[in-house]
Design an enzyme around this catalytic site. Structure first.
Site, PDB file in Angstrom:
ATOM      1  N   ASP A 197      13.288  -7.493  70.031  1.00  0.00           N
ATOM      2  CA  ASP A 197      13.747  -6.329  69.260  1.00  0.00           C
ATOM      3  C   ASP A 197      12.818  -5.135  69.387  1.00  0.00           C
ATOM      4  OD1 ASP A 197      16.158  -6.833  67.869  1.00  0.00           O
ATOM      5  OD2 ASP A 197      15.114  -8.262  66.583  1.00  0.00           O
TER       6      ASP A 197
HETATM    7  C1  BGC Z   1       9.933  -7.110  64.159  1.00  0.00           C
HETATM    8  C2  BGC Z   1      10.840  -8.005  64.934  1.00  0.00           C
HETATM    9  C3  BGC Z   1      12.167  -8.083  64.261  1.00  0.00           C
HETATM   10  C4  BGC Z   1      12.732  -6.697  64.000  1.00  0.00           C
HETATM   11  C5  BGC Z   1      14.002  -6.796  63.205  1.00  0.00           C
HETATM   12  C6  BGC Z   1      10.582  -5.763  63.956  1.00  0.00           C
HETATM   13  O1  BGC Z   1       9.758  -4.958  63.205  1.00  0.00           O
HETATM   14  O2  BGC Z   1       8.707  -6.988  64.817  1.00  0.00           O
HETATM   15  O3  BGC Z   1      10.264  -9.284  65.057  1.00  0.00           O
HETATM   16  O4  BGC Z   1      13.065  -8.789  65.060  1.00  0.00           O
HETATM   17  O5  BGC Z   1      11.812  -5.915  63.309  1.00  0.00           O
HETATM   18  O6  BGC Z   1      14.599  -5.598  62.985  1.00  0.00           O
HETATM   19  C1  NOJ Z   2      12.910 -11.663  65.095  1.00  0.00           C
HETATM   20  C2  NOJ Z   2      14.364 -11.423  65.173  1.00  0.00           C
HETATM   21  O1  NOJ Z   2      14.993 -12.041  64.073  1.00  0.00           O
HETATM   22  C3  NOJ Z   2      14.911 -11.962  66.470  1.00  0.00           C
HETATM   23  O2  NOJ Z   2      16.278 -11.678  66.569  1.00  0.00           O
HETATM   24  C4  NOJ Z   2      14.169 -11.397  67.629  1.00  0.00           C
HETATM   25  O3  NOJ Z   2      14.679 -11.974  68.793  1.00  0.00           O
HETATM   26  C5  NOJ Z   2      12.687 -11.633  67.509  1.00  0.00           C
HETATM   27  N1  NOJ Z   2      12.217 -11.158  66.249  1.00  0.00           N
HETATM   28  C6  NOJ Z   2      11.895 -10.960  68.637  1.00  0.00           C
HETATM   29  O4  NOJ Z   2      11.823  -9.604  68.472  1.00  0.00           O
END
Ligand code: BGC
Ligand code: NOJ
Length: 818
Positions: free
Chosen positions: A487
């Site tokens: 993400d």
């Molecule tokens: C986090 C990710 C997460 C995303 C969700 C980010 O700030 O680092 O792990 O999946 O937010 O929106």
């Molecule tokens: C957490 C999110 O829930 C997941 O969808 C994502 O793949 C990982 N973070 C990596 O960014």
């Protein structure tokens, strides 16, 4: 320092001191009513949706860190001393404190001054309530004159509004008290048909429902005035903060034991029967009273607890293993499977790190979670698939998230995470392999929840692939969109204004940035489609035949070889300017884990040696003793062209932490190249039970996986965060059970193909699969992974046991590894 131990026989983790490094929590509830509960009885409850139907209040990010909960106080009326038997909130020093977190229940017990108190918390199956079953024993030689106070703070339903909109909600709170039952009915007068109740099996001598009356001005929960005084004020809340508190006088003879039951529950009335009498403003309690009466009865409560136990026996009974490694056994047999069920219920909504007001259900997350629970609750997995597919858009793309209560996609985050649709294909493939229920592909499912657009689920899967084909970039690799699985790799974002969402800000046209990770995912999902099409394909659909999907997979594999290979490992991406990401030529972020693990697990590079090379690079450049880091070297500054990934300080989260979700991809990849020792070694590095001895460093619960462990660039290398709600749970479960132990559902039967270390003599397993119990013994006679199967005494070719056609319900399998 040790904070507890595993009680494997009882499927419990027993915490033996209350001051764990972080609150160590558990979840109650399995259908509609859910609760989080910490080892000191902190946490909150909600009905279905942690944001919109929050029953009790909790204060995140507080000091102490766990604040708000199911609090009980005991008061010794002889000297006026009072304490909390769960330690919080008074933090009185207790004897024999223990907290047993079990499957859907938690028992907290302690002794203070000869008074032993033990409380069992659980949500009975099929009910919208939680039970607090308190057993008090007087171990003194003299009688004890005690008062038991309960305390819960109600949330005014919408948890976001509750913590922000004070100009309104300081004036809306309302309660009723009848026969010692406290009813919380804020907004019931207008558009809500639901209320909460807090009841008690003993007749209270008093109650409070206004927070300030119970606590006293300028006091907190650790020294309520009501406790100091020894009696409740009988307050009725109007506005401000409605609470529920009972005061129960108890006198216990020496050795005497007494049980008191509290119920906190949620109830809905039909809209036209809200009030009784109908023209009044008084809650109609005809429906709820029998429920309260039933569960204030100890016999019924005990029966409900037994049913809960049997429910978990059934779920966990689907797969039980006995291996040479205890960390494998307890994770597979108990905790990892349990965590997978929790991710099914919660997705990423409510934990110590997810506030319950944010994310709803993620499309990508929920599809992956399904890989870990489909074998336990196949019917519910089926429904989840149909719900998820209904939030797909006609383009084949998907809403990134949706709210479970409304089942509608979240517009504020929208779509265009270009990996999303592929995960639906993987989830459906896993469901089909587990159940053989091909009929699901004929189910009519709408797009964007608009019923007139309904199409068979199979068509949804086809559009998932088409979505990627419509979005290929300059190198023929899939365009990344807002982000892929990572993400935080936001290649079209280019955000310079603080506070802008990295996920939704888009400053580039999106036609250049490509993802090698999605390319690997595409190979896997098209290979799955080829298998599905072969078995399901309708005559006349040559355009989408098995061969069509196989060719797509082959072509994309070649594209990866041509444009996604860096020499020693797979590239990660091309950014919006067409520059390589995750290449030896980059200054930082030269190598990423995702395309190594995922490409190889999809089969890319097995034929030409790239797979082994990539995995060796991972081992050399990313593996640490606490797990495998997501990338190296860490980004030391903010990169406009990369986005959120470089917003984290080095070693944290997506910027070079051990992002545990990705580790199992590498483990599976290692099994694909036959490297059992490495696969198991990586598995144990992040296995929570194997890290139990590092509790002070690790800090999170030793019984569940976390999302992230600080990487070696961080000053806190080895420290874990974001426990419970993570795709790590499902992927580790799949890895250890299906790829290392090698017991995996296949299209036409159960496959047994372990890739285990040469020094393992044997292991056994029992697996329920499509209504049949397989009793499996794996024995090693040579050092390799070649297998001979003997099924019910007869040698069988290959490694798959076909589902029996003759009605046999138990099958004995002997697998000889050579
Ligand atoms: C986090 C990710 C997460 C995303 C969700 C980010 O700030 O680092 O792990 O999946 O937010 O929106
Ligand atoms: C957490 C999110 O829930 C997941 O969808 C994502 O793949 C990982 N973070 C990596 O960014």
């Amino acid at each position: 320092m040790k904070y507890g131990y595993f009680d494997d026989a009882n499927r419990e983790y027993v915490i033996t001191r209350p001051d764990t490094p972080l609150p160590w929590i558990n979840y109650l509830g399995s259908e509609n009513y859910f609760a989080l509960i910490s080892n000191t009885a902190g946490g909150y409850s909600f009905f279905k949706d942690a944001r919109l139907r929050r029953i009790s209040r909790y204060r995140y990010n507080n000091t102490p860190p766990d604040f708000g909960g199911r609090y009980l106080y005991l008061r010794d009326n002889e000297d006026g001393k009072y304490w909390s038997p769960s330690w919080q909130p008074t933090q009185t020093e207790l004897q024999d404190y223990s907290c047993r977190h079990g499957m859907g229940y938690t028992v907290i017990g302690s002794t203070y001054n000869g008074i032993q108190a033990e409380t069992r918390y659980f949500v009975p199956l099929g009910e919208n309530l939680e039970v607090w079953q308190v057993t008090l024993t007087n171990q003194r030689l003299t009688s004890a004159d005690l008062s038991l106070f309960s305390a819960i703070e109600f949330c005014l339903w919408d948890a976001a509004d509750d913590s922000t909109n004070f100009q309104r909600n300081f004036s809306t709170g309302q309660v009723e008290v009848e026969d010692g039952v406290i009813y919380h009915k804020t907004e019931y007068r207008e558009r809500r048909d639901h209320f909460a109740y807090f009841a008690c099996s003993e007749k209270p001598s008093g109650f409070d429902t206004q927070r300030e009356a119970f606590l006293g001005p300028y006091r907190s929960w650790d020294r309520p005035i009501a406790l100091e005084r020894g009696r409740s004020a009988g307050s009725i809340a109007f506005g401000w903060q409605p609470i529920g508190s009972h005061c129960i006088p108890l006198s216990l003879k020496p050795g005497e034991q007494k049980q008191v039951i509290f119920l906190l529950g949620y109830f809905e009335n039909p809209r036209d029967q809200k009030f009784d009498p109908p023209d009044s403003q008084t809650i109609n309690k005809r429906g709820v009273k029998p429920v309260i009466a039933k569960f204030l009865d100890k016999t019924n409560v005990d029966l409900a607890f037994d049913s809960l136990k049997s429910y978990w026996d059934r779920l966990l009974g689907v797969l039980q293993v006995h291996t040479p490694v205890e960390h494998i056994d307890r994770m597979v047999n108990v905790w990892n499977a349990y965590q997978c069920m929790v991710t099914f219920n919660m997705s990423r909504s409510a934990s110590s790190y997810e506030s319950g007001i944010g994310r709803g259900l993620g499309f990508r997350d929920s599809n992956q979670d399904l890989l870990g629970f489909v074998q336990m609750v196949p019917e519910r997995a089926r429904q989840r698939i149909l719900d998820l597919a209904a939030t797909q858009l006609p383009s084949g793309g998907a809403y990134h998230q949706y709210q479970p209560l409304t089942r509608r996609g979240n517009n504020d985050i929208g779509s265009n995470f270009n990996d999303d649709p592929h995960w639906l294909v993987l989830a459906v493939a896993a469901y089909l392999r587990e159940t053989g229920d091909w009929g699901i592909l004929d189910e009519l499912v709408p797009y964007d929840n608009l019923s007139e657009s309904s199409m068979p689920l199979y068509e949804h899967l086809q559009r998932s692939i088409q979505y990627a084909l419509d979005r290929l970039g300059p190198h023929g690799l899939p365009l990344i969109g807002r982000a892929d699985w990572n993400d935080c790799l936001n290649l079209n974002c280019f955000s310079e204004a603080p506070g802008e969402s990295f996920q939704t800000t888009t400053n580039m046209d999106g036609n250049v940035a490509e993802s090698v990770f999605i390319a690997g995912l595409f190979v896997l999902s098209t290979r799955e489609m080829a298998q599905i099409a072969e078995r399901y394909g309708k005559p006349g659909s040559e355009a989408h035949s098995s061969a069509f999907y196989s060719k797509l997979a082959d072509d994309m594999t070649n594209t990866i070889y041509e444009h996604g290979w860096d020499g020693e490992w797979f590239l990660r991406a091309y950014d919006a300017l067409g520059q390589k990401v995750g290449s030896s030529g980059c200054e930082e972020g030269k190598i990423y884990i995702e395309p190594q693990g995922f490409s190889v697990l999809a089969g890319v590079g097995l034929e030409n040696g790239y797979a082994k090379k990539a995995l060796d690079s991972v081992n050399k450049r990313l593996a640490t003793k606490h797990g495998i880091e997501i990338l190296q070297p860490a980004y030391s500054r903010y990169y406009l062209n990369l986005g959120e990934i470089s917003s984290y300080p080095p070693g944290y989260k997506e910027n070079a932490s051990i992002f545990c979700h990705t580790n199992p991809w590498v483990m599976i990849a290692e099994t694909k190249v036959g490297n059992a020792d490495r696969a198991l070694d990586y598995y144990l590095r992040i296995n929570p039970s194997a890290r139990e001895g590092l509790a002070e460093l690790h800090r999170c619960e030793p019984y569940v996986y976390v999302q992230t462990i600080a990487g070696h660039d961080a000053p806190t290398h080895g420290e874990a965060k974001n426990s419970w709600l993570t795709g790590t749970a499902a992927w580790n479960y799949v890895t250890i059970t299906q790829w290392i132990l090698g017991i995996r559902p296949a299209w036409d039967g159960l496959q047994v193909a372990p890739v285990i270390p040469a020094d393992w003599p044997d292991f056994t397993a029992t697996r329920e699969f499509r209504g049949v119990t397989y009793q499996i013994t794996v024995k090693r006679t040579g050092p390799g992974n070649n297998i001979n199967l003997i099924v019910d005494g007869k040698a069988v070719d290959g490694n798959t046991i076909p589902v029996p056609k003759d009605g046999r319900k138990t099958i004995v399998v002997e697998a000889i590894l050579k």
